[in-house]
Design an enzyme around this catalytic site. Structure first.
Site, PDB file in Angstrom:
ATOM      1  CE  LYS A  39      -0.111  -0.684   4.957  1.00  0.00           C
ATOM      2  NZ  LYS A  39      -1.392  -0.528   6.165  1.00  0.00           N
ATOM      3  NE  ARG A 136      -7.372   0.426  11.043  1.00  0.00           N
ATOM      4  CZ  ARG A 136      -6.030   0.196  10.351  1.00  0.00           C
ATOM      5  NH1 ARG A 136      -5.199   1.410  10.100  1.00  0.00           N
ATOM      6  NH2 ARG A 136      -6.126  -0.875  10.420  1.00  0.00           N
ATOM      7  CG  HIS A 165      -4.305  -4.393  12.102  1.00  0.00           C
ATOM      8  ND1 HIS A 165      -2.921  -5.083  11.272  1.00  0.00           N
ATOM      9  CD2 HIS A 165      -4.562  -3.150  12.100  1.00  0.00           C
ATOM     10  CE1 HIS A 165      -2.484  -3.485  11.619  1.00  0.00           C
ATOM     11  NE2 HIS A 165      -2.426  -2.513  11.564  1.00  0.00           N
ATOM     12  NE  ARG A 231      -2.926  -7.992   8.343  1.00  0.00           N
ATOM     13  CZ  ARG A 231      -3.614  -8.135   9.699  1.00  0.00           C
ATOM     14  NH1 ARG A 231      -3.759  -9.178   8.846  1.00  0.00           N
ATOM     15  NH2 ARG A 231      -3.905  -7.817   9.798  1.00  0.00           N
ATOM     16  CE1 TYR A 275       9.352  32.395  -0.129  1.00  0.00           C
ATOM     17  CE2 TYR A 275       9.892  29.914   0.240  1.00  0.00           C
ATOM     18  CZ  TYR A 275       9.443  30.904  -0.253  1.00  0.00           C
ATOM     19  OH  TYR A 275       9.514  30.623  -1.297  1.00  0.00           O
ATOM     20  CB  CYS A 322      11.573  26.799  -0.253  1.00  0.00           C
ATOM     21  SG  CYS A 322      12.469  27.309   0.681  1.00  0.00           S
ATOM     22  CG  ASP A 324       9.576  23.954  -5.477  1.00  0.00           C
ATOM     23  OD1 ASP A 324       9.219  22.919  -5.533  1.00  0.00           O
ATOM     24  OD2 ASP A 324       9.692  25.580  -5.793  1.00  0.00           O
TER      25      ASP A 324
HETATM   26  C1  LIG Z   1      -0.682  -1.924   6.977  1.00  0.00           C
HETATM   27  C2  LIG Z   1      -1.138  -3.280   7.181  1.00  0.00           C
HETATM   28  C3  LIG Z   1      -0.241  -4.548   7.716  1.00  0.00           C
HETATM   29  C4  LIG Z   1       1.019  -3.857   7.493  1.00  0.00           C
HETATM   30  O1  LIG Z   1       1.853  -2.677   8.836  1.00  0.00           O
HETATM   31  P1  LIG Z   1       3.598  -3.404   8.962  1.00  0.00           P
HETATM   32  O2  LIG Z   1       3.102  -2.275  11.128  1.00  0.00           O
HETATM   33  O3  LIG Z   1       3.719  -2.170   8.267  1.00  0.00           O
HETATM   34  O4  LIG Z   1       3.252  -4.380   9.646  1.00  0.00           O
HETATM   35  C5  LIG Z   1      -0.803  -5.240   8.140  1.00  0.00           C
HETATM   36  N1  LIG Z   1      -2.501  -5.333   8.016  1.00  0.00           N
HETATM   37  C6  LIG Z   1      -2.758  -4.587   7.711  1.00  0.00           C
HETATM   38  C7  LIG Z   1      -4.424  -4.414   7.666  1.00  0.00           C
HETATM   39  C8  LIG Z   1      -2.554  -2.813   7.503  1.00  0.00           C
HETATM   40  O5  LIG Z   1      -3.412  -2.104   7.228  1.00  0.00           O
END
Ligand SMILES: *Cc1c(COP(=O)(O)O)cnc(C)c1O
Length: 384
Positions: A39, A136, A165, A231, A275, A322, A324
């Site tokens: 992602k 969530r 999660h 994951r 700036y 800045c 850029d």
């Molecule tokens: C982003 C995400 C992960 C990975 O998380 P990390 O902390 O980067 O390993 C795993 N599962 C879900 C559902 C996520 O959204």
């Protein structure tokens, strides 16, 4: 057509290092499968280059939003892709069309998925998301049974997986933390997940669907959470999810953010830089201008806090960053137009600036640093 030379400000991504990181994760979690999280532009590393390279090595790919998954299919990626974020009913046909795995967190979405599957004449793959303490998305563990029951009666939808999660897996759990009110302990979340999975035992079903829970923090700290798949996100990119994470997997950062000196000059004593005139030197000294700014993801809030490596040596960033460009104080040294600059990564000299350093200076975490390196920064993929 002549090629336009790339900007000198680039993110160099070592693909071989990503593969080594993945192998190290695999060795830790074996025999669990590995879903790699791609992602947010592969955590800023560049979706297209990373995905094409790593596809043969992964079991599953994860993204947060539908567009990311469709982009992967349009690049020709064939491995299964789980979209971990939520979904609106009108998005479901795209999951079927592009053969994407849908995360289901409610009876409404499950019914809609079944309807789309029936109309399309093909099975839509789903993973059921159990909320065990994150609050969530996901069906809460204490109200999941009716959704699981409903899933058993689906004719066309293929219930391939079930997952949860963690809210706090990057910090090893202590008894003190566990007793803290309002703290979602990883072990508590695991117990709740197990409680949910008991549904399949009570119904005498031979095996629950593919179970997964572990993000990077849990891969490091919580072997009980590996189940059939893990994951990893940040760990795959070689960054530890928190300062206190156990270093049970040995990974190294794959990305180096480089630039070059675009302008070098002597700034007189008392002449403010940039700036807002937020900085001036007390004696004349050389300052250099780096062609990178907050529009590239070099946060404005790094102003007067960051350091960079010029020719392998560490110097302070000075004056307002800045859009850029930004300036660096060479502390009495000097540099030439075109000299090497490292904003993030390790120089041949051994000096380094880590994502954690940038995060600390900016008051955020390494995830935000990496995912904010903007599209204007060319990604350059190398192998060793
Ligand atoms: C982003 C995400 C992960 C990975 O998380 P990390 O902390 O980067 O390993 C795993 N599962 C879900 C559902 C996520 O959204």
């Amino acid at each position: 057509m002549p090629q336009i030379p790339l900007r000198p400000t680039q993110l160099i991504v070592n693909l071989s290092q990503l593969r080594r990181n993945l192998n190290a994760i695999r060795a830790r979690v074996r025999p669990a499968k590995v879903l790699v999280m791609l992602k947010a532009n592969a955590y800023g590393h560049g979706l297209e280059g990373v995905a094409a390279f790593i596809e043969p090595d992964v079991d599953y790919i994860g993204v947060a939003v539908l567009n990311e998954a469709i982009a992967l299919r349009q690049m020709g990626i064939r491995k299964p892709i789980l979209v971990a974020g939520g979904c609106l009913p009108e998005q479901i046909p795209y999951y079927l069309e592009h053969d994407l795995t849908l995360t289901v967190s409610s009876p409404e979405i499950l019914s809609a998925a079944e309807t789309v599957s029936q109309a399309g004449g093909r099975a839509l793959k789903i993973h059921i998301k159990i909320d065990t303490g994150m609050e969530r998305a996901g069906i809460r563990w204490y109200e999941a049974a009716p959704l699981l029951e409903q899933s058993l009666h689906c004719q066309r939808v293929e219930v391939e997986g079930i997952y949860t999660h963690f809210a706090n897996s990057e910090t090893p759990e202590t008894p003190h933390l566990k007793r803290k009110r309002g703290y979602a302990a990883p072990s508590t979340q695991l117990e709740r997940f197990a409680e949910t999975l008991d549904f399949y035992v009570r119904r005498s079903l031979p095996t629950p669907p593919l179970r997964h829970a572990a993000n990077s923090g849990a891969i490091l700290n919580l072997p009980e959470s590996f189940f059939e798949m893990v994951r990893p996100g940040i760990l795959f990119y070689g960054i530890y999810p928190g300062e206190q994470s156990a270093r049970t997997v040995n990974v190294s950062p794959a990305a180096t953010w480089v630039s070059r000196v675009f302008y070098a000059k002597t700034t007189r004593a008392g002449h403010p830089v940039s700036y807002g005139s937020l900085w001036h030197g007390e004696q004349p000294l050389e300052t250099v201008t780096i062609p990178c700014g907050y529009a590239d993801g070099y946060f404005r809030r790094l102003t007067n806090r960051a350091s960079v490596l010029v020719n392998g040596k560490k110097y302070p960033q000075v004056g307002r960053i800045c859009m850029d460009q930004f300036m660096v104080n060479l502390m009495g040294d000097s540099a030439q137009l075109g000299d090497d600059v490292i904003l993030l990564g390790r120089a041949a000299s051994g000096e380094q600036i880590s994502a954690e350093d940038l995060a600390g200076w900016a008051g955020t975490n390494a995830y935000e640093v990496m995912t904010n390196i903007s599209a204007r920064v060319p990604r350059v993929f190398v192998e060793d």
